[in-house]
Design a protein around this motif. Structure first.
Motif, PDB file in Angstrom:
ATOM      1  N   ALA A 140       0.824  -1.212   0.000  1.00 44.12           N
ATOM      2  CA  ALA A 140       0.000   0.000   0.000  1.00 44.12           C
ATOM      3  C   ALA A 140       0.857   1.262   0.000  1.00 44.12           C
ATOM      4  CB  ALA A 140      -0.937  -0.021   1.202  1.00 44.12           C
ATOM      5  N   THR A 141       1.910   1.287   0.813  1.00 42.55           N
ATOM      6  CA  THR A 141       2.767   2.477   0.845  1.00 42.55           C
ATOM      7  C   THR A 141       3.534   2.649  -0.453  1.00 42.55           C
ATOM      8  OG1 THR A 141       4.437   1.131   1.985  1.00 42.55           O
ATOM      9  CG2 THR A 141       2.996   2.492   3.355  1.00 42.55           C
ATOM     10  N   GLU A 142       3.956   1.531  -1.067  1.00 41.23           N
ATOM     11  CA  GLU A 142       4.655   1.638  -2.357  1.00 41.23           C
ATOM     12  C   GLU A 142       3.730   2.212  -3.426  1.00 41.23           C
ATOM     13  OE1 GLU A 142       7.292  -1.154  -5.406  1.00 41.23           O
ATOM     14  OE2 GLU A 142       5.994  -2.080  -3.893  1.00 41.23           O
ATOM     15  N   GLN A 143       2.475   1.765  -3.446  1.00 37.54           N
ATOM     16  CA  GLN A 143       1.513   2.312  -4.403  1.00 37.54           C
ATOM     17  C   GLN A 143       1.272   3.799  -4.150  1.00 37.54           C
ATOM     18  OE1 GLN A 143      -1.931  -0.181  -4.014  1.00 37.54           O
ATOM     19  NE2 GLN A 143      -1.049  -1.852  -5.239  1.00 37.54           N
ATOM     20  N   ALA A 144       1.314   4.210  -2.884  1.00 34.85           N
ATOM     21  CA  ALA A 144       1.137   5.633  -2.572  1.00 34.85           C
ATOM     22  C   ALA A 144       2.280   6.468  -3.151  1.00 34.85           C
ATOM     23  CB  ALA A 144       1.041   5.827  -1.064  1.00 34.85           C
ATOM     24  N   THR A 145       3.525   5.950  -3.065  1.00 30.64           N
ATOM     25  CA  THR A 145       4.664   6.688  -3.641  1.00 30.64           C
ATOM     26  C   THR A 145       4.592   6.731  -5.159  1.00 30.64           C
ATOM     27  OG1 THR A 145       6.042   4.697  -3.655  1.00 30.64           O
ATOM     28  CG2 THR A 145       6.123   6.098  -1.686  1.00 30.64           C
ATOM     29  N   LEU A 146       4.060   5.660  -5.775  1.00 30.44           N
ATOM     30  CA  LEU A 146       3.914   5.663  -7.232  1.00 30.44           C
ATOM     31  C   LEU A 146       2.818   6.626  -7.670  1.00 30.44           C
ATOM     32  CD1 LEU A 146       4.216   1.817  -7.914  1.00 30.44           C
ATOM     33  CD2 LEU A 146       5.959   3.581  -8.298  1.00 30.44           C
ATOM     34  N   LEU A 147       1.796   6.781  -6.823  1.00 30.40           N
ATOM     35  CA  LEU A 147       0.682   7.669  -7.181  1.00 30.40           C
ATOM     36  C   LEU A 147       1.091   9.133  -7.088  1.00 30.40           C
ATOM     37  CD1 LEU A 147      -2.276   7.246  -8.032  1.00 30.40           C
ATOM     38  CD2 LEU A 147      -2.923   7.607  -5.655  1.00 30.40           C
TER      39      LEU A 147
ATOM     40  N   ALA B 215       4.284   9.866   2.294  1.00 26.82           N
ATOM     41  CA  ALA B 215       4.200   8.551   1.653  1.00 26.82           C
ATOM     42  C   ALA B 215       5.560   7.858   1.645  1.00 26.82           C
ATOM     43  CB  ALA B 215       3.665   8.706   0.234  1.00 26.82           C
ATOM     44  N   TRP B 216       6.601   8.606   1.309  1.00 29.08           N
ATOM     45  CA  TRP B 216       7.940   8.011   1.305  1.00 29.08           C
ATOM     46  C   TRP B 216       8.377   7.642   2.725  1.00 29.08           C
ATOM     47  CZ3 TRP B 216      10.385   6.043  -2.664  1.00 29.08           C
ATOM     48  CH2 TRP B 216      10.088   6.488  -3.941  1.00 29.08           C
TER      49      TRP B 216
ATOM     50  N   ARG C 261       6.404   6.698   5.248  1.00 30.10           N
ATOM     51  CA  ARG C 261       5.687   5.483   5.636  1.00 30.10           C
ATOM     52  C   ARG C 261       6.244   4.270   4.898  1.00 30.10           C
ATOM     53  NH1 ARG C 261       0.362   6.702   7.234  1.00 30.10           N
ATOM     54  NH2 ARG C 261      -0.032   4.440   7.225  1.00 30.10           N
ATOM     55  N   TYR C 262       6.610   4.458   3.639  1.00 31.44           N
ATOM     56  CA  TYR C 262       7.191   3.366   2.851  1.00 31.44           C
ATOM     57  C   TYR C 262       8.529   2.953   3.448  1.00 31.44           C
ATOM     58  CZ  TYR C 262       8.758   0.817  -1.338  1.00 31.44           C
ATOM     59  OH  TYR C 262       9.218  -0.148  -2.209  1.00 31.44           O
ATOM     60  N   ALA C 263       9.361   3.936   3.843  1.00 29.35           N
ATOM     61  CA  ALA C 263      10.665   3.617   4.435  1.00 29.35           C
ATOM     62  C   ALA C 263      10.503   2.891   5.763  1.00 29.35           C
ATOM     63  CB  ALA C 263      11.469   4.901   4.615  1.00 29.35           C
ATOM     64  N   HIS C 264       9.559   3.333   6.586  1.00 30.27           N
ATOM     65  CA  HIS C 264       9.347   2.666   7.873  1.00 30.27           C
ATOM     66  C   HIS C 264       8.846   1.236   7.673  1.00 30.27           C
ATOM     67  CE1 HIS C 264       9.666   6.688   9.701  1.00 30.27           C
ATOM     68  NE2 HIS C 264       9.902   6.035  10.828  1.00 30.27           N
ATOM     69  N   ALA C 265       8.007   1.019   6.654  1.00 29.63           N
ATOM     70  CA  ALA C 265       7.531  -0.343   6.395  1.00 29.63           C
ATOM     71  C   ALA C 265       8.676  -1.230   5.916  1.00 29.63           C
ATOM     72  CB  ALA C 265       6.405  -0.311   5.368  1.00 29.63           C
ATOM     73  N   LEU C 266       9.498  -0.705   5.002  1.00 26.32           N
ATOM     74  CA  LEU C 266      10.623  -1.494   4.492  1.00 26.32           C
ATOM     75  C   LEU C 266      11.650  -1.772   5.589  1.00 26.32           C
ATOM     76  CD1 LEU C 266      11.201   0.192   1.008  1.00 26.32           C
ATOM     77  CD2 LEU C 266      10.335  -2.118   1.436  1.00 26.32           C
ATOM     78  N   ALA C 267      11.757  -0.849   6.567  1.00 31.15           N
ATOM     79  CA  ALA C 267      12.742  -1.036   7.637  1.00 31.15           C
ATOM     80  C   ALA C 267      12.425  -2.255   8.485  1.00 31.15           C
ATOM     81  CB  ALA C 267      12.798   0.215   8.509  1.00 31.15           C
ATOM     82  N   ARG C 268      11.182  -2.736   8.456  1.00 30.92           N
ATOM     83  CA  ARG C 268      10.823  -3.921   9.219  1.00 30.92           C
ATOM     84  C   ARG C 268      10.982  -5.204   8.408  1.00 30.92           C
ATOM     85  NH1 ARG C 268       7.052  -0.099  10.953  1.00 30.92           N
ATOM     86  NH2 ARG C 268       5.446  -0.808   9.487  1.00 30.92           N
ATOM     87  N   THR C 269      11.495  -5.079   7.178  1.00 26.95           N
ATOM     88  CA  THR C 269      11.812  -6.244   6.351  1.00 26.95           C
ATOM     89  C   THR C 269      13.327  -6.374   6.251  1.00 26.95           C
ATOM     90  OG1 THR C 269      11.845  -4.982   4.267  1.00 26.95           O
ATOM     91  CG2 THR C 269       9.699  -5.774   5.041  1.00 26.95           C
TER      92      THR C 269
ATOM     93  N   ALA D 286      17.007   3.808   0.444  1.00 25.18           N
ATOM     94  CA  ALA D 286      16.653   4.653  -0.698  1.00 25.18           C
ATOM     95  C   ALA D 286      15.349   5.417  -0.436  1.00 25.18           C
ATOM     96  CB  ALA D 286      16.529   3.786  -1.949  1.00 25.18           C
ATOM     97  N   ALA D 287      14.355   4.730   0.141  1.00 25.76           N
ATOM     98  CA  ALA D 287      13.084   5.405   0.444  1.00 25.76           C
ATOM     99  C   ALA D 287      13.273   6.473   1.514  1.00 25.76           C
ATOM    100  CB  ALA D 287      12.046   4.380   0.891  1.00 25.76           C
ATOM    101  N   ALA D 288      14.103   6.170   2.543  1.00 21.00           N
ATOM    102  CA  ALA D 288      14.336   7.155   3.595  1.00 21.00           C
ATOM    103  C   ALA D 288      15.100   8.358   3.057  1.00 21.00           C
ATOM    104  CB  ALA D 288      15.105   6.509   4.750  1.00 21.00           C
ATOM    105  N   GLU D 289      16.043   8.121   2.147  1.00 19.77           N
ATOM    106  CA  GLU D 289      16.775   9.253   1.551  1.00 19.77           C
ATOM    107  C   GLU D 289      15.828  10.140   0.740  1.00 19.77           C
ATOM    108  OE1 GLU D 289      19.811   7.321  -0.633  1.00 19.77           O
ATOM    109  OE2 GLU D 289      21.234   7.252   1.059  1.00 19.77           O
ATOM    110  N   ARG D 290      14.903   9.505   0.015  1.00 15.37           N
ATOM    111  CA  ARG D 290      13.933  10.292  -0.744  1.00 15.37           C
ATOM    112  C   ARG D 290      13.032  11.104   0.198  1.00 15.37           C
ATOM    113  NH1 ARG D 290      12.825  13.244  -5.078  1.00 15.37           N
ATOM    114  NH2 ARG D 290      10.632  13.118  -5.705  1.00 15.37           N
ATOM    115  N   ALA D 291      12.585  10.490   1.286  1.00 20.60           N
ATOM    116  CA  ALA D 291      11.749  11.217   2.251  1.00 20.60           C
ATOM    117  C   ALA D 291      12.525  12.342   2.900  1.00 20.60           C
ATOM    118  CB  ALA D 291      11.222  10.242   3.311  1.00 20.60           C
ATOM    119  N   HIS D 292      13.806  12.090   3.209  1.00 21.06           N
ATOM    120  CA  HIS D 292      14.628  13.133   3.824  1.00 21.06           C
ATOM    121  C   HIS D 292      14.889  14.278   2.852  1.00 21.06           C
ATOM    122  CE1 HIS D 292      17.379  14.868   6.687  1.00 21.06           C
ATOM    123  NE2 HIS D 292      18.353  14.872   5.798  1.00 21.06           N
TER     124      HIS D 292
END
Length: 415
Positions: free
Chosen positions: A349-356, A363-364, A366-374, A382-388
């Motif tokens: 869901a967060t990845e689709q939000a960044t694509l939208l 969005a970035w 939330r996507y970085a925080h979700a990926l951080a748990r994988t 990369a997602a955290a750098e984009r959000a930053h």
């Protein structure tokens, strides 16, 4: 109001300290007379000495009269204190009244300059119809036309009417008047149109409370008019009168039960009132009446999340995503998956939000925080750098990026 003796000023003039008797006042008068007699004044200052000595004598007369009327012929320190307090209160009251009168006079003059510029001028035209109402401000009621005036020249001539309304005299464009014939009743639809127009003017100026007051008259003329009920609900809501907005939207729902607009307004109003259970019911009814509206289902899911109904929120948000996804709806869907422990659904869901919307920092983040748990550490970095990059002052993202870089596996260089 009765005059109050300012005993403090009298004692200051005589240079006398309380308590005092009549004899003390007489001695003080003589001392001051020796100082301020006009014969002792320097050249050109005789008038000032005369006025000062006159004030001393008047003060002494008052103090002597006060001493004669006191018990034992002696004025105590406490009596002086009480009298001085009364004098100060009297001065404050007089000052307050003078200030209020001055402010009222200025307000009246300002009102006259704005609303009655032809007050000192004879009318330019005789009055055929005596009573009229202003269509722009119908809450003024019916007024008496005092005269018709003209300004301008040649092709730019404007006609004005000077009318005595209940709030006062107003000078309005003659074209904005509707002359009143008391021999026949005023049709209800005319009252509705009149007050609807006035309310729209008030809403355009940002005065929603005044707009609501005008719309009440329109509603009383036609209680089931949907346009009036819609505007009245909006006016109450924007004015912050949530209880009145709730009553108005319920009247609107009863008058128009088959369309989703009233239910949608009701959901938002109840949400502002923090009545989330009732808001969720109204949002569900709005979504059922307009099942193809993705935003309605997103609101249902968002309200169900507030009520901790994760299964119901997932159902509504998934339906909204199929109809037409939005960034906010996808982030709410990610939250629902997160609460249920579905990490894969949250990441998707967060990845689709960044694509939208590639420019939304939340969005970035939330996507970085979700990926951080994988175990996808590189993608999370990369997602955290984009959000930053999009929100450089977000300390939470900066801390996440620092932790991800520290956890990134180190690779030995090739030999």
């Amino acid at each position: 109001m009765p005059q109050v003796l300012d005993i403090e000023q009298a004692l200051l003039l005589l240079e006398l300290e309380p308590p005092f008797e009549k004899r003390d006042v007489q001695l003080a008068r003589r001392r001051q007379a020796k100082i301020w007699h006009p014969d002792l004044a320097p050249p050109g200052k005789q008038i000032e000495h005369e006025r000062h000595l006159k004030a001393i004598n008047e003060a002494a007369d008052q103090l002597e009269s006060l001493a004669e009327g006191s018990r034992g012929g002696r004025v105590s320190r406490n009596a002086v204190k009480v009298s001085a307090a009364a004098a100060r209160a009297a001065r404050a009251e007089a000052g307050r009244r003078a200030y209020e009168e001055e402010q009222a006079r200025r307000a009246h003059e300002a009102d006259t300059r704005v609303n009655d510029p032809f007050g000192a001028r004879l009318p330019d035209h005789s009055v055929v119809h005596r009573y009229a109402r202003c269509l722009s401000y119908p809450e003024w009621g019916v007024g008496e036309v005092a005269g018709i005036y003209f300004t301008g020249s040649e092709d730019d001539i404007q006609q004005w009417a000077r009318v005595r309304f209940q709030p006062g005299i107003r000078t309005v464009p003659a074209g904005s008047l509707q002359f009143v014939d008391f021999s026949r009743p005023d049709p209800g639809h005319e009252r509705v149109q009149r007050f609807m127009t006035a309310a729209q003017h008030a809403m355009h100026e940002g005065d929603f409370r005044l707009a609501a007051q005008r719309l009440i008259y329109a509603r009383d003329a036609e209680p089931s008019n949907i346009a009036v009920l819609r505007l009245l609900t909006l006016a109450y809501w924007q004015a912050g009168s949530l209880n009145a907005a709730g009553r108005s939207v319920r009247d609107w729902i009863r008058a128009d039960p088959t369309r989703p607009a009233a239910q949608r307004y009701a959901a938002r109003i109840y949400e502002d009132m923090r009545a989330f259970d009732i808001a969720a019911q109204a949002a569900l009814r709005a979504a059922e009446l307009g099942p193809e509206d993705a935003s309605s289902w997103e609101r249902v899911g968002r309200l169900r999340l507030r009520l901790m109904d994760r299964a119901g929120a997932l159902d509504a948000l998934e339906r909204a995503r199929r109809l037409g996804p939005s960034v906010d709806g996808l982030l709410d869907l990610a939250l629902a998956h997160h609460l249920g422990g579905d990490l894969g659904g949250e990441v998707t869901a967060t990845e689709q939000a960044t694509l939208l919307d590639n420019e939304r920092p939340d969005a970035w983040s939330r996507y970085a925080h979700a990926l951080a748990r994988t175990d996808r550490v590189s993608d999370a970095i990369a997602a955290a750098e984009r959000a930053h990059h999009l929100a450089p002052h977000d300390e939470e993202v900066a801390d996440l990026l620092e932790r991800l870089r520290a956890a990134q596996p180190r690779v030995l260089p090739a030999a």
